[in-house]
Design an enzyme around this catalytic site. Sequence first.
Site, PDB file in Angstrom:
ATOM      1  N   CYS A   1      38.725  40.995  36.006  1.00 17.82           N
ATOM      2  CA  CYS A   1      37.674  41.311  36.963  1.00 17.82           C
ATOM      3  C   CYS A   1      38.389  41.499  38.305  1.00 17.82           C
ATOM      4  CB  CYS A   1      36.621  40.201  37.007  1.00 17.82           C
ATOM      5  SG  CYS A   1      37.285  38.574  37.441  1.00 17.82           S
ATOM      6  N   ARG A   2      37.709  41.301  39.411  1.00 17.06           N
ATOM      7  CA  ARG A   2      38.376  41.501  40.694  1.00 17.06           C
ATOM      8  C   ARG A   2      39.325  40.341  41.027  1.00 17.06           C
ATOM      9  NH1 ARG A   2      38.106  39.603  45.414  1.00 17.06           N
ATOM     10  NH2 ARG A   2      36.106  38.610  45.111  1.00 17.06           N
TER      11      ARG A   2
END
Length: 176
Positions: A62-63
């Site tokens: 994810c980020r």
Amino acid sequence: MSLPLISAQAARQLQAQGAWLIDIRAPDEHARERMAGARSMPMERLGAQAWGDAPAAVVFHCRSGNRTRLNAQALAAALPPGCAGHVLDGGLDAWKAEGLPVLHDSRQPLELQRQVQLGAGGLALLGAVLGATVSPWWHLLSAFVGCGLIVAGATGFCGLARLLMKAPWNRRALGQ
């Protein structure tokens, strides 16, 4: 079963050996910025995902790495049989910190969550400023926004996000 954390460099080596980089973020996040070669498989659709020719290994990200760590068990359960799964420690942020290739598309709108934050913050600030300078009745705008945020947090329904999804710049980005 949980998935092991790996570094950005180790993920890059696995990618070079044929592993898939799987981005579990929302499609709007992926469209704006992503690792070169990453595939978008949002977390909410991953269980129903058809893997097709499944790779020998996947690296979920994810980020920042928080979503993948929190969902590691669900991600492990979604893996096709015989496929090794990993979680990229630090996510896209760690990948960028290592100077690994990232694709940016500044033509894509900001992520919907950031649009909501900017919109709600701007409306709350506007209500406070107008309430202090024009009429105290404008403070109701800030109160309305605050109530909307509470409802969104409690129920998962965000009226501002629904409204922003219909904005022309977001409809183009989502292919509507």
